[in-house]
Design an enzyme around this catalytic site. Structure first.
Site, PDB file in Angstrom:
ATOM      1  N   THR A 104      43.864  49.399  49.214  1.00 38.50           N
ATOM      2  CA  THR A 104      44.317  50.386  48.220  1.00 38.50           C
ATOM      3  C   THR A 104      43.227  50.636  47.175  1.00 38.50           C
ATOM      4  OG1 THR A 104      46.577  49.600  48.510  1.00 38.50           O
ATOM      5  CG2 THR A 104      46.145  50.888  46.536  1.00 38.50           C
ATOM      6  N   VAL A 105      42.742  49.566  46.555  1.00 40.10           N
ATOM      7  CA  VAL A 105      41.788  49.741  45.443  1.00 40.10           C
ATOM      8  C   VAL A 105      40.389  50.072  45.974  1.00 40.10           C
ATOM      9  CG1 VAL A 105      40.893  48.743  43.313  1.00 40.10           C
ATOM     10  CG2 VAL A 105      43.167  48.109  44.089  1.00 40.10           C
ATOM     11  N   LYS A 155      43.266  39.523  39.253  1.00 44.38           N
ATOM     12  CA  LYS A 155      43.799  38.777  38.092  1.00 44.38           C
ATOM     13  C   LYS A 155      44.142  37.339  38.429  1.00 44.38           C
ATOM     14  CE  LYS A 155      46.595  41.637  40.182  1.00 44.38           C
ATOM     15  NZ  LYS A 155      47.193  42.944  40.100  1.00 44.38           N
ATOM     16  N   GLU A 193      38.159  44.667  34.109  1.00 46.65           N
ATOM     17  CA  GLU A 193      39.114  45.579  33.448  1.00 46.65           C
ATOM     18  C   GLU A 193      40.318  45.894  34.340  1.00 46.65           C
ATOM     19  OE1 GLU A 193      38.931  47.340  30.084  1.00 46.65           O
ATOM     20  OE2 GLU A 193      40.941  47.111  30.909  1.00 46.65           O
ATOM     21  N   VAL A 199      43.887  43.805  34.656  1.00 48.95           N
ATOM     22  CA  VAL A 199      45.045  43.852  33.754  1.00 48.95           C
ATOM     23  C   VAL A 199      45.468  45.302  33.529  1.00 48.95           C
ATOM     24  CG1 VAL A 199      45.949  43.211  31.491  1.00 48.95           C
ATOM     25  CG2 VAL A 199      44.227  41.768  32.583  1.00 48.95           C
ATOM     26  N   GLU A 233      51.606  43.406  45.256  1.00 51.02           N
ATOM     27  CA  GLU A 233      50.578  42.483  45.735  1.00 51.02           C
ATOM     28  C   GLU A 233      50.793  42.211  47.222  1.00 51.02           C
ATOM     29  OE1 GLU A 233      47.979  41.279  43.640  1.00 51.02           O
ATOM     30  OE2 GLU A 233      48.902  42.972  42.671  1.00 51.02           O
ATOM     31  N   ASP A 251      52.398  37.695  38.783  1.00 48.52           N
ATOM     32  CA  ASP A 251      51.323  38.674  38.576  1.00 48.52           C
ATOM     33  C   ASP A 251      51.236  39.061  37.090  1.00 48.52           C
ATOM     34  OD1 ASP A 251      49.459  40.908  39.729  1.00 48.52           O
ATOM     35  OD2 ASP A 251      50.901  41.966  38.475  1.00 48.52           O
ATOM     36  N   LYS A 262      48.104  38.334  34.218  1.00 51.82           N
ATOM     37  CA  LYS A 262      47.529  39.330  33.297  1.00 51.82           C
ATOM     38  C   LYS A 262      47.705  38.892  31.852  1.00 51.82           C
ATOM     39  CE  LYS A 262      48.645  42.911  36.655  1.00 51.82           C
ATOM     40  NZ  LYS A 262      49.695  43.810  37.121  1.00 51.82           N
TER      41      LYS A 262
HETATM   42  P1  NAP Z   1      44.873  45.514  49.843  1.00 46.31           P
HETATM   43  O1  NAP Z   1      45.261  46.928  49.941  1.00 46.31           O
HETATM   44  O2  NAP Z   1      45.692  44.484  50.544  1.00 46.31           O
HETATM   45  O3  NAP Z   1      43.343  45.396  50.327  1.00 46.31           O
HETATM   46  C1  NAP Z   1      42.707  44.167  50.502  1.00 46.31           C
HETATM   47  C2  NAP Z   1      41.424  44.404  51.262  1.00 46.31           C
HETATM   48  O4  NAP Z   1      40.749  43.156  51.420  1.00 46.31           O
HETATM   49  C3  NAP Z   1      41.622  44.983  52.661  1.00 46.31           C
HETATM   50  O5  NAP Z   1      40.677  45.991  52.896  1.00 46.31           O
HETATM   51  C4  NAP Z   1      41.355  43.782  53.587  1.00 46.31           C
HETATM   52  O6  NAP Z   1      40.775  44.156  54.826  1.00 46.31           O
HETATM   53  C5  NAP Z   1      40.336  43.022  52.780  1.00 46.31           C
HETATM   54  N1  NAP Z   1      40.285  41.604  53.118  1.00 46.31           N
HETATM   55  C6  NAP Z   1      41.281  40.694  53.064  1.00 46.31           C
HETATM   56  N2  NAP Z   1      40.818  39.489  53.447  1.00 46.31           N
HETATM   57  C7  NAP Z   1      39.520  39.647  53.751  1.00 46.31           C
HETATM   58  C8  NAP Z   1      38.494  38.786  54.221  1.00 46.31           C
HETATM   59  N3  NAP Z   1      38.732  37.491  54.431  1.00 46.31           N
HETATM   60  N4  NAP Z   1      37.271  39.306  54.428  1.00 46.31           N
HETATM   61  C9  NAP Z   1      37.021  40.606  54.207  1.00 46.31           C
HETATM   62  N5  NAP Z   1      37.944  41.471  53.750  1.00 46.31           N
HETATM   63  C10 NAP Z   1      39.184  41.000  53.534  1.00 46.31           C
HETATM   64  O7  NAP Z   1      44.793  45.017  48.312  1.00 46.31           O
HETATM   65  P2  NAP Z   1      44.644  45.938  47.027  1.00 46.31           P
HETATM   66  O8  NAP Z   1      45.982  46.403  46.594  1.00 46.31           O
HETATM   67  O9  NAP Z   1      43.564  46.904  47.215  1.00 46.31           O
HETATM   68  O10 NAP Z   1      44.223  44.819  45.952  1.00 46.31           O
HETATM   69  C11 NAP Z   1      42.927  44.304  45.888  1.00 46.31           C
HETATM   70  C12 NAP Z   1      42.775  43.519  44.599  1.00 46.31           C
HETATM   71  O11 NAP Z   1      43.021  44.391  43.493  1.00 46.31           O
HETATM   72  C13 NAP Z   1      43.741  42.361  44.419  1.00 46.31           C
HETATM   73  O12 NAP Z   1      43.104  41.345  43.691  1.00 46.31           O
HETATM   74  C14 NAP Z   1      44.855  42.971  43.573  1.00 46.31           C
HETATM   75  O13 NAP Z   1      45.549  42.013  42.822  1.00 46.31           O
HETATM   76  C15 NAP Z   1      44.050  43.867  42.679  1.00 46.31           C
HETATM   77  N6  NAP Z   1      44.775  44.981  42.077  1.00 46.31           N
HETATM   78  C16 NAP Z   1      45.494  45.809  42.859  1.00 46.31           C
HETATM   79  C17 NAP Z   1      46.120  46.894  42.278  1.00 46.31           C
HETATM   80  C18 NAP Z   1      46.946  47.851  43.083  1.00 46.31           C
HETATM   81  O14 NAP Z   1      47.567  48.738  42.494  1.00 46.31           O
HETATM   82  N7  NAP Z   1      47.011  47.723  44.388  1.00 46.31           N
HETATM   83  C19 NAP Z   1      45.981  47.135  40.913  1.00 46.31           C
HETATM   84  C20 NAP Z   1      45.203  46.254  40.139  1.00 46.31           C
HETATM   85  C21 NAP Z   1      44.593  45.191  40.750  1.00 46.31           C
HETATM   86  P3  NAP Z   1      41.560  45.042  55.910  1.00 46.31           P
HETATM   87  O15 NAP Z   1      41.798  46.372  55.255  1.00 46.31           O
HETATM   88  O16 NAP Z   1      40.632  45.158  57.061  1.00 46.31           O
HETATM   89  O17 NAP Z   1      42.836  44.315  56.203  1.00 46.31           O
HETATM   90  N1  HSE Z   2      50.992  44.446  41.912  1.00 44.47           N
HETATM   91  C1  HSE Z   2      50.491  44.872  40.653  1.00 44.47           C
HETATM   92  C2  HSE Z   2      51.579  45.607  39.901  1.00 44.47           C
HETATM   93  C3  HSE Z   2      49.293  45.749  40.869  1.00 44.47           C
HETATM   94  O1  HSE Z   2      52.593  45.962  40.493  1.00 44.47           O
HETATM   95  O2  HSE Z   2      51.431  45.805  38.695  1.00 44.47           O
HETATM   96  C4  HSE Z   2      48.581  46.065  39.591  1.00 44.47           C
HETATM   97  O3  HSE Z   2      48.021  44.932  39.030  1.00 44.47           O
END
Ligand code: NAP
Ligand code: HSE
Length: 432
Positions: free
Chosen positions: A14-15, A107, A131, A134, A192, A203, A207
């Site tokens: 996603t990110v 986080k 940044e 959180v 998450e 979570d 933060k």
């Molecule tokens: P996500 O959609 O699950 O993406 C995770 C990515 O990491 C995927 O591309 C996955 O690969 C890759 N990955 C997982 N294990 C791996 C490994 N061992 N080696 C290489 N790549 C690996 O997660 P996300 O929502 O983007 O979140 C990423 C981070 O941002 C997390 O720390 C989350 O807490 C934080 N965050 C997320 C949001 C949000 O709104 N989603 C907001 C703020 C912060 P594949 O795609 O090939 O499976």
């Molecule tokens: N899973 C988190 C939320 C993503 O729902 O707020 C953003 O940190």
């Protein structure tokens, strides 16, 4: 133009996908503002064949993400994989040990290992920025660390989890079922990888721990946080809160007692009066209130989750690094952070909403109110909801007058083991 800032992306979910789309869409604008372009050099995810809706052919692919840290053609590694430990932490450690910058949205990793990583960043004179960790797209770390840096902060609190806020406000607006709305939040990319982190309050606690360290200059002590999630909230609680003029929101609150006092840090669902700005915050929106002794109340509000807003925060960190602007991650050097003792929560004064699930039989209400009386808790209003067949289960909700939290805890202790109470009572403070 000067040398580009060369970055490697670990994680293309996603990110990560959002970061690529943002840099592709706004690259020229960013280069003007940063004084140089930000160039993606290498990327890594688990599955190379997955269609991510972005063209990856221009970037070099690395199968093992920890190798990104050793690449000579990379200045900054962007970790967007997640997880407090494991590969993400290994990558972070290697990156900083190599003297390269690290930007992360993780986080969990910062809440558990942030001090170690900040020390490594200081040693290697490398920037460490988080940044996006959180409140998604809200520049709250910058707001606290830079915008409010001249203030003594009294407290920082707010809605820190988009998934929970989406669930609570959707249940409130539509009467839909918890599990159904959670599934939708997952599909929208808010949750998450393990959604129990969202709905159990963990979570938001990650933060809050980060915000508290920056706001109060204290070492992060994640174990000191009190954490309760939203899984026990029923539609009846939401309806009851509405009747009383409140909405239910998951609130993270950190407050430092006056000179020499302790640090209170808690995540829990609260009743928020409809007149409070946080009551109007719905969907995946986050909002954080910072109270400074000269600034007064500052309110930061915006999208707390999702690809675009989170990518916006990640790339803002990269722009800072490209400009050569990097503050100490926790505002002051790690050695200058204080060890703050946890405050005694029992002394905090609040009004509280209590909900009991009881067997409907004579004497139950008297038993509950007697426990309140014996614990010195004064009841402001009491409602028994519904009356099924004799001997069935009913909900008894009450709101207390303001008093120390220890009073409510004592009353619940007195009621422990009561055969009339069929599940542990739910307690939510009234915010304000
Ligand atoms: P996500 O959609 O699950 O993406 C995770 C990515 O990491 C995927 O591309 C996955 O690969 C890759 N990955 C997982 N294990 C791996 C490994 N061992 N080696 C290489 N790549 C690996 O997660 P996300 O929502 O983007 O979140 C990423 C981070 O941002 C997390 O720390 C989350 O807490 C934080 N965050 C997320 C949001 C949000 O709104 N989603 C907001 C703020 C912060 P594949 O795609 O090939 O499976
Ligand atoms: N899973 C988190 C939320 C993503 O729902 O707020 C953003 O940190």
């Amino acid at each position: 133009m000067t040398q580009p800032l060369r970055i490697a992306l670990a994680g293309l979910g996603t990110v990560g996908g959002g970061v690529i789309r943002l840099i592709e869409a706004n690259g020229a604008l960013i280069a003007r503002r940063a004084g140089r372009p930000i160039e993606i050099v290498a990327v890594c995810a688990r599955d190379r064949t997955k269609d991510r809706g972005v063209d990856l052919s221009r970037y070099q692919w690395e199968d093992d993400m920890t190798l990104l840290a050793g690449r000579d053609d990379v200045d900054v590694v962007v970790e967007l994989v997640g997880g407090a430990d494991g590969s993400a932490l290994a990558l972070a450690r290697r990156t900083l040990a190599a003297g390269k910058g690290l930007v992360t949205a993780n986080k969990a990793m910062i809440a558990h290992h942030g001090l170690e990583l900040a020390e490594a960043a200081e040693r290697g004179q490398a920037p460490l920025q988080f940044e996006a960790a959180v409140a998604g797209g809200i520049p709250i770390i910058k707001g606290l660390r830079e915008g409010a840096s001249a203030n003594r902060i009294a407290r920082v609190y707010g809605i820190l989890n988009g998934t929970c806020n989406y669930i609570l406000s959707t249940m409130e607006a539509t009467g839909r079922d918890f599990a159904d709305v959670l599934k939708e939040a997952q599909e929208l990319g808010y949750a998450e990888a393990d959604p129990t982190f969202d709905i159990e309050g963990i979570d938001a606690a990650h933060k809050l721990a980060i915000l508290a360290a920056i706001a109060f200059g204290g070492r992060i002590d994640f174990g000191a946080l009190e954490i309760a999630g939203i899984t026990r909230i029923r539609a009846a609680d939401i309806a009851q809160a509405a009747e009383l003029g409140y909405v239910i929101r998951l609130i993270g609150l950190a407050e430092c007692e006056a000179e020499g006092g302790g640090l209170f840090q808690r995540v829990q669902p609260c009743l928020v009066p409809l007149t409070h700005p946080l009551a109007a915050v719905d969907g995946p929106t986050n909002a954080v209130v910072v109270e400074g002794n000269f600034s007064g109340r500052l309110l930061f509000q915006g999208a707390g989750a999702g690809d675009g807003p989170t990518a916006s925060a990640v790339v803002a960190d990269l722009v800072d690094i490209a400009r050569g602007q990097s503050a100490a991650p926790f505002s002051v050097p790690v050695n200058d952070l204080e060890t703050l003792q946890p405050a005694d929560a029992g002394r905090r004064r609040a009004r509280a909403y209590l909900r009991f699930t009881v067997t409907d039989r004579p004497g139950v209400l008297a038993e509950i109110t007697a426990a309140m009386r014996d614990a010195g808790v004064s009841i402001e209003s009491l409602i028994q909801q519904g009356r099924p067949e004799e001997g069935g289960e009913v909900l008894v909700a009450m709101v207390t007058h303001e008093g120390p939290e220890s009073g409510v805890s004592r009353a619940l202790e007195l009621l422990e083991g009561s055969p009339s109470i069929t599940e542990p009572p739910l307690v939510m403070p009234l915010l304000g």
